[in-house]
Design a protein around this motif. Structure first.
Motif, mmCIF file in Angstrom:
data_model
loop_
_atom_site.group_PDB
_atom_site.id
_atom_site.type_symbol
_atom_site.label_atom_id
_atom_site.label_comp_id
_atom_site.label_asym_id
_atom_site.label_seq_id
_atom_site.Cartn_x
_atom_site.Cartn_y
_atom_site.Cartn_z
ATOM 1 N N THR A 139 -4.531 8.460 4.217
ATOM 2 C CA THR A 139 -4.926 9.854 4.089
ATOM 3 C C THR A 139 -6.323 10.030 4.666
ATOM 4 N N GLY A 140 -6.513 11.066 5.489
ATOM 5 C CA GLY A 140 -7.811 11.308 6.085
ATOM 6 C C GLY A 140 -8.831 11.798 5.066
ATOM 7 N N VAL A 141 -10.030 11.216 5.081
ATOM 8 C CA VAL A 141 -11.131 11.634 4.206
ATOM 9 C C VAL A 141 -12.418 11.676 5.016
ATOM 10 N N MET A 142 -13.361 12.506 4.563
ATOM 11 C CA MET A 142 -14.692 12.568 5.164
ATOM 12 C C MET A 142 -15.705 12.039 4.161
ATOM 13 N N ILE A 143 -16.494 11.056 4.583
ATOM 14 C CA ILE A 143 -17.530 10.488 3.728
ATOM 15 C C ILE A 143 -18.823 10.465 4.517
ATOM 16 N N ASP A 144 -19.818 11.209 4.040
ATOM 17 C CA ASP A 144 -21.114 11.298 4.721
ATOM 18 C C ASP A 144 -20.951 11.680 6.195
ATOM 19 N N GLY A 145 -20.032 12.604 6.437
ATOM 20 C CA GLY A 145 -19.840 13.104 7.787
ATOM 21 C C GLY A 145 -19.026 12.217 8.696
ATOM 22 N N VAL A 146 -18.458 11.138 8.158
ATOM 23 C CA VAL A 146 -17.650 10.203 8.950
ATOM 24 C C VAL A 146 -16.207 10.266 8.465
ATOM 25 N N SER A 147 -15.268 10.355 9.404
ATOM 26 C CA SER A 147 -13.851 10.423 9.047
ATOM 27 C C SER A 147 -13.271 9.019 8.905
ATOM 28 N N TYR A 148 -12.508 8.829 7.848
ATOM 29 C CA TYR A 148 -11.835 7.561 7.584
ATOM 30 C C TYR A 148 -10.370 7.834 7.252
ATOM 31 N N GLN A 149 -9.575 6.781 7.297
ATOM 32 C CA GLN A 149 -8.248 6.787 6.706
ATOM 33 C C GLN A 149 -8.317 5.943 5.443
ATOM 34 N N GLU A 150 -8.020 6.567 4.319
ATOM 35 C CA GLU A 150 -8.034 5.859 3.041
ATOM 36 C C GLU A 150 -6.608 5.408 2.740
ATOM 37 N N ILE A 151 -6.436 4.119 2.563
ATOM 38 C CA ILE A 151 -5.109 3.536 2.363
ATOM 39 C C ILE A 151 -4.908 3.255 0.880
ATOM 40 N N SER A 152 -3.824 3.761 0.321
ATOM 41 C CA SER A 152 -3.556 3.532 -1.098
ATOM 42 C C SER A 152 -3.195 2.072 -1.340
ATOM 43 N N GLN A 153 -3.397 1.637 -2.585
ATOM 44 C CA GLN A 153 -3.031 0.268 -2.925
ATOM 45 C C GLN A 153 -1.529 0.063 -2.798
ATOM 46 N N ALA A 154 -0.769 1.112 -3.090
ATOM 47 C CA ALA A 154 0.689 1.005 -2.957
ATOM 48 C C ALA A 154 1.084 0.745 -1.512
ATOM 49 N N GLU A 155 0.410 1.419 -0.562
ATOM 50 C CA GLU A 155 0.719 1.219 0.851
ATOM 51 C C GLU A 155 0.283 -0.162 1.317
ATOM 52 N N ILE A 156 -0.879 -0.599 0.863
ATOM 53 C CA ILE A 156 -1.341 -1.948 1.217
ATOM 54 C C ILE A 156 -0.348 -2.992 0.711
ATOM 55 N N THR A 157 0.106 -2.808 -0.526
ATOM 56 C CA THR A 157 1.078 -3.749 -1.098
ATOM 57 C C THR A 157 2.381 -3.727 -0.318
ATOM 58 N N ARG A 158 2.825 -2.528 0.080
ATOM 59 C CA ARG A 158 4.062 -2.412 0.864
ATOM 60 C C ARG A 158 3.960 -3.183 2.176
ATOM 61 N N VAL A 159 2.833 -2.996 2.881
ATOM 62 C CA VAL A 159 2.658 -3.675 4.166
ATOM 63 C C VAL A 159 2.529 -5.184 3.961
ATOM 64 N N HIS A 160 1.797 -5.579 2.935
ATOM 65 C CA HIS A 160 1.698 -7.013 2.608
ATOM 66 C C HIS A 160 3.085 -7.611 2.410
ATOM 67 N N ASN A 161 3.906 -6.933 1.617
ATOM 68 C CA ASN A 161 5.251 -7.448 1.335
ATOM 69 C C ASN A 161 6.109 -7.483 2.595
ATOM 70 N N GLU A 162 5.951 -6.489 3.456
ATOM 71 C CA GLU A 162 6.745 -6.473 4.683
ATOM 72 C C GLU A 162 6.382 -7.665 5.571
ATOM 73 N N ILE A 163 5.087 -7.942 5.686
ATOM 74 C CA ILE A 163 4.656 -9.083 6.489
ATOM 75 C C ILE A 163 5.199 -10.390 5.904
ATOM 76 N N MET A 164 5.118 -10.524 4.581
ATOM 77 C CA MET A 164 5.622 -11.728 3.935
ATOM 78 C C MET A 164 7.127 -11.865 4.143
ATOM 79 N N ASN A 165 7.857 -10.766 3.983
ATOM 80 C CA ASN A 165 9.320 -10.822 4.135
ATOM 81 C C ASN A 165 9.717 -11.061 5.585
ATOM 82 N N ALA A 166 8.926 -10.529 6.520
ATOM 83 C CA ALA A 166 9.248 -10.742 7.928
ATOM 84 C C ALA A 166 9.125 -12.199 8.311
ATOM 85 N N GLY A 167 8.308 -12.944 7.566
ATOM 86 C CA GLY A 167 8.105 -14.347 7.872
ATOM 87 C C GLY A 167 9.092 -15.285 7.213
ATOM 88 N N LYS A 168 9.966 -14.749 6.372
ATOM 89 C CA LYS A 168 10.921 -15.616 5.648
ATOM 90 C C LYS A 168 12.106 -16.003 6.536
#
Length: 295
Positions: free
Chosen positions: A266-295
């Motif tokens: 999700t896009g956020v502005m912090i001190d005038g700088v734009s970032y993408q803030e990634i939820s922990q759920a999304e990080i966990t999803r991507v982590h699991n996908e990488i792990m499963n892709a390697g099995k």
């Protein structure tokens, strides 16, 4: 020309994965040059590739100029690629460049890790973000997509949306045989894409897949002087020659199925700088996908 040439990183792995053992030895001079700016080579994937286990590499695309320049730029393209010979799959996951992380206790974008440090710093940042251990990286400059596509005599790509850009028109659902210039414009557009940078990532992944398919259909193009010159001039890596040879001889079937995904935030502005803030759920999803892709 930001963010359009990460494909050569993928191809740096893929040309060896699908090209066969002959290609690996013919590429000796090319790989020597690819390694020329690295003080040490990673041995992380050697045992894995020797035994035919899956490996995960970070593909990095710098945003300006030629490799070896004084100004390094930032890695505006970052992608995890998991190559699995057992499941005969290659999984590509785009990591958003503006992901908010901490560098030395200060908010920063993920693509700054390379600019503030080096390629290993970028690998470490992605490892920490996703709680994974990557096996190496490939780094490419941003000026060579046109030459790469021309070196393989064009690629076939199906457009996911309708748009006009820099004199070129594309229609959703229509297939195009693209030369280097057309491929570059297809991949560059961002502001007219309803999904913004995420939409551009999709088109980048489609371009990787199209080049992989072209090399599968005509493996001899890997050994062409044009192709080797583009790779040797524009790719740098810490993946050892041992691993590259193992990839060439044992991982050819890994390109049979290509899976594509993105880490989104999700896009956020912090001190005038734009970032993408990634939820922990999304990080966990991507982590699991990488792990499963390697099995």
């Amino acid at each position: 020309m930001k963010k359009v040439l990460f494909w050569i990183l993928g191809i740096g792995v893929t040309l060896l994965v699908i090209g066969g053992g002959v290609a690996a030895f013919a590429l000796h001079n090319t790989t020597s040059k690819i390694h020329s700016m690295d003080s040490t080579l990673s041995q992380a994937s050697d045992m894995k590739t020797k035994s035919g286990k899956s490996v995960a590499y970070l593909l990095l695309g710098t945003d300006t100029g030629a490799l070896g320049r004084n100004y390094k730029g930032r890695t505006d393209t970052m992608m995890v690629m998991v190559v699995n010979p057992t499941s005969k799959t290659t999984t590509m996951i785009s990591i958003e460049r503006d992901t908010k992380i901490q560098i030395d206790g200060v908010d920063a974008k993920l693509n700054a890790a390379y600019a503030y440090g080096n390629s290993e710093a970028a690998v470490n940042a992605v490892d920490k973000l996703l709680n994974i251990t990557l096996d190496g990286y490939l780094l490419v400059n941003m000026n060579s997509l046109k030459q790469l596509v021309n070196a393989v005599e064009g690629v076939d790509v199906n457009s996911p949306l309708t748009f006009d850009y820099e004199g070129y028109s594309f229609t959703e659902g229509q297939s195009y045989h693209m030369d280097g210039t057309q491929a570059l414009q297809f991949s560059r557009m961002r502001y007219d894409d309803p999904q913004g940078d995420y939409g551009r990532q999709i088109r980048q992944q489609l371009m990787i897949e199209s080049v992989i398919n072209k090399l599968k259909d005509d493996p001899s193009s890997i050994l062409s002087n044009d192709f080797l010159n583009v790779v040797s001039d524009n790719v740098r890596s810490n993946i050892s020659l041992t691993s590259l040879r193992n990839l060439a001889t044992k991982y050819r079937d890994s390109a049979q199925t290509i899976n594509r995904d993105q880490m989104t935030g999700t896009g956020v502005m912090i001190d005038g700088v734009s970032y993408q803030e990634i939820s922990q759920a999304e990080i966990t999803r991507v982590h699991n996908e990488i792990m499963n892709a390697g099995k």
